[in-house]
Design an enzyme around this catalytic site. Structure first.
Site, PDB file in Angstrom:
ATOM      1  N   GLU A 181      40.715  46.266  45.477  1.00 30.02           N
ATOM      2  CA  GLU A 181      39.334  45.837  45.176  1.00 30.02           C
ATOM      3  C   GLU A 181      38.287  46.750  45.823  1.00 30.02           C
ATOM      4  O   GLU A 181      37.371  46.278  46.509  1.00 30.02           O
ATOM      5  CB  GLU A 181      39.124  44.372  45.619  1.00 30.02           C
ATOM      6  CG  GLU A 181      39.940  43.397  44.799  1.00 30.02           C
ATOM      7  CD  GLU A 181      39.605  41.927  45.015  1.00 30.02           C
ATOM      8  OE1 GLU A 181      38.843  41.598  45.938  1.00 30.02           O
ATOM      9  OE2 GLU A 181      40.129  41.105  44.237  1.00 30.02           O
TER      10      GLU A 181
ATOM     11  N   GLU B 197      46.221  40.152  40.570  1.00 31.17           N
ATOM     12  CA  GLU B 197      45.762  38.912  41.218  1.00 31.17           C
ATOM     13  C   GLU B 197      45.217  38.014  40.135  1.00 31.17           C
ATOM     14  O   GLU B 197      44.225  38.360  39.481  1.00 31.17           O
ATOM     15  CB  GLU B 197      44.678  39.183  42.266  1.00 31.17           C
ATOM     16  CG  GLU B 197      45.204  39.805  43.534  1.00 31.17           C
ATOM     17  CD  GLU B 197      44.147  39.894  44.639  1.00 31.17           C
ATOM     18  OE1 GLU B 197      43.294  38.995  44.746  1.00 31.17           O
ATOM     19  OE2 GLU B 197      44.201  40.876  45.388  1.00 31.17           O
TER      20      GLU B 197
HETATM   21  O1  AHR Z   1      44.004  36.624  47.067  1.00 27.06           O
HETATM   22  C1  AHR Z   1      42.940  36.438  47.942  1.00 27.06           C
HETATM   23  C2  AHR Z   1      41.968  37.611  47.968  1.00 27.06           C
HETATM   24  O2  AHR Z   1      41.307  37.682  46.741  1.00 27.06           O
HETATM   25  C3  AHR Z   1      42.580  38.985  48.123  1.00 27.06           C
HETATM   26  O3  AHR Z   1      42.795  39.337  49.441  1.00 27.06           O
HETATM   27  C4  AHR Z   1      41.543  39.874  47.523  1.00 27.06           C
HETATM   28  O4  AHR Z   1      42.090  41.037  46.965  1.00 27.06           O
HETATM   29  C5  AHR Z   1      40.848  39.002  46.488  1.00 27.06           C
HETATM   30  O5  AHR Z   1      39.488  39.045  46.604  1.00 27.06           O
END
Ligand code: AHR
Length: 501
Positions: free
Chosen positions: A173, A292
């Site tokens: 990210e 994610e």
């Molecule tokens: O999964 C939780 C968080 O969400 C992770 O660390 C991050 O990559 C995202 O913002």
């Protein structure tokens, strides 16, 4: 009762399902690692400290890859702190989650654990506070046999054979202002290109993932992907996508349509990848790593109250409602509809932190979202058939949403499997599909996940409140499949092919 018809042709194959689409994610965050997968003082732990009750549940999910060690955590990660004798490892502050990381569970423990739960690593490098040098040293440590400083260091740490890690995330990210070492698209694109290049020089057999946008709502979405890929196209194989949803205003019907936004997001990212491909006159296609995805909102308020600088406090411990399981099923169906481009996906995360599995000192149990993940991961393997769905839809804040989400997957084990969600909160839906193309089919399994209360949860005290049961409403007459999907339900239907009469 509303009606939905699916049209398919067994010759019209969308794509094979890359099993890595059923991946998950373990971050050094909250109680995911400590008290989740690793708790040496627990009666459930083996001699390495790995919780065996948790490992047994993970094996039920059949998770082919696990992303590690973050997430936001990775941006400040110094991998060297996590290897070698445990008593010499430093406790460091982690700025991502404002906690103290003891480093008692590190890279080599993670690799041992992956073998125990039959999974493979998807390792992330830090491109926040670190760069090419640390990435190069790390892959030398993990993937070279010996004879160099870092590969011999691994051997000195008791690991004779290389870990041979094949899949690498180039940071996490990096578009997010919250990220330690946040970068502009140009800064990140160049760094990803050079880090990827150095890593491939160490081991040309690896695959790499560049960071895409942290969500569809990022102001830089679109331009970010375009700029980043314009820099690092030749050094990466995938671009990442991240997205979480939540029922923040209590409108469950609208919330269950969130996967419409996910569908558009995937199409848009694929289009940008292809636009860069065209601009570069490249023959190579960049695919998607949706590394994610999940529901995340229940714990937001609670997490504001956590005092900084403790070790593994409970963070992001969402207790999932039944309706969240319906959306998780719809999100998985949506990704499968893009199986030609989405090759990797990771439910975030695996244990305790926005997770299908929860633990206490006395038990491990399955959250509601465990069940769609388990069923689709185990039985959604093979190839996805192109299908067209005709049925009623409704207006949502994400656009028109169909009441039923459906996918058909065929596999070599002679099964044709349907995953079906009826997200209608008022009405049952009669689902039909003409399967006369197939010689001899028989209904083998029909499982239904349903609960009258959209907010029903599983807890340590009531772990079996929301569980799948056998369905009774499916019939196959003269090759026509008919199943009544009760309102607010997820269903799995497996048909055995080539049944001898
Ligand atoms: O999964 C939780 C968080 O969400 C992770 O660390 C991050 O990559 C995202 O913002």
């Amino acid at each position: 009762m509303k009606k939905t018809t699916m049209y398919l042709d067994k010759h019209f194959i969308l794509a094979p399902v890359d099993e890595r689409i059923y991946g998950s994610f373990v971050e050094h965050l909250g109680r995911c690692v400590y008290e989740g997968i690793y708790q040496p003082e627990s009666p459930f732990a083996d001699e390495q400290g790995f919780r065996q009750d948790v490992a047994a549940l993970i094996k039920q999910l059949n998770v082919p890859i696990v992303r590690y060690p973050g997430g936001n955590f990775v941006s400040g990660y110094k991998w060297e702190d996590s290897v070698g004798p445990k008593e010499q490892r430093p406790a460091k502050i982690d700025l991502a989650w404002r906690v103290i990381e003891s480093n008692q569970f590190g890279l080599n423990e993670f690799m041992d654990w992956t073998k125990q739960v039959n999974t493979a690593p998807m390792m992330a490098i830090s491109l926040g506070t670190r760069g090419i040098e640390a990435a190069k040293n790390l892959i030398e440590y993990t993937n070279l046999k010996g004879g160099s400083y870092y590969s011999d260091l691994r051997r000195a740490h008791g690991v004779a054979d290389p870990h041979d890690i094949k899949l690498w995330c180039l940071g996490n990210e990096m578009d997010g202002p919250w990220q330690e070492g946040h970068k502009t698209a140009d800064e990140y694109g160049r760094l990803a290109e050079e880090a990827g290049k150095a890593m491939r020089l160490v081991d040309p057999t690896i695959e790499t993932v560049a960071c895409g946008s942290s969500s569809l709502t990022m102001p830089t979405f679109g331009m970010w992907e375009d700029t980043v890929l314009s820099h690092c196209y030749d050094q990466v194989d995938y671009i990442s996508m991240h997205q979480y949803y939540g029922n923040r205003n209590g409108d469950s019907q609208d919330y269950l349509a969130s996967n419409v936004a996910m569908d558009q997001f995937i199409s848009q990212v694929a289009a940008i990848c292809d636009a860069v491909k065209a601009k570069r006159r490249s023959k190579k296609t960049i695919n998607i790593s949706f590394d994610e995805w999940n529901v995340w909102y229940h714990s937001n308020e609670q997490d504001q109250k956590i005092e900084p600088w403790s070790q593994h406090p409970p963070q992001l411990e969402d207790v999932y409602h039944f309706e969240d399981a319906l959306l998780v099923a719809s999100m998985m169906i949506t990704m499968l509809h893009h199986a030609d481009r989405v090759k990797i996906a990771c439910m975030a995360q695996l244990v305790n932190v926005i997770a299908p599995i929860m633990t206490s000192d006395t038990a491990a149990w399955k959250q509601t979202i465990f069940y769609p993940y388990e069923m689709i991961s185990n039985y959604g393997r093979g190839h996805v058939l192109h299908s067209i769905l005709r049925g009623a839809d409704f207006d949502s804040s994400h656009g028109k949403a169909s009441y039923v989400d459906a996918i058909a997957i065929e596999n070599e084990d002679d099964y044709l499997t349907f995953f079906l969600v009826n997200k209608d909160l008022q009405d049952a839906n009669e689902f039909t599909c003409d399967l006369r193309q197939y010689d001899s089919l028989q209904i083998a399994t029909h499982q239904v996940l349903h609960h009258p209360d959209l907010h029903a949860v599983n807890t340590e005290a009531t772990p079996n409140n929301v569980v799948p049961v056998n369905g009774k409403t499916a019939e196959l007459n003269d090759g026509i499949l008919r199943v009544v999907l009760e309102k607010q339900s997820f269903q799995m239907l497996r048909l055995k092919k080539n049944v001898s009469k």
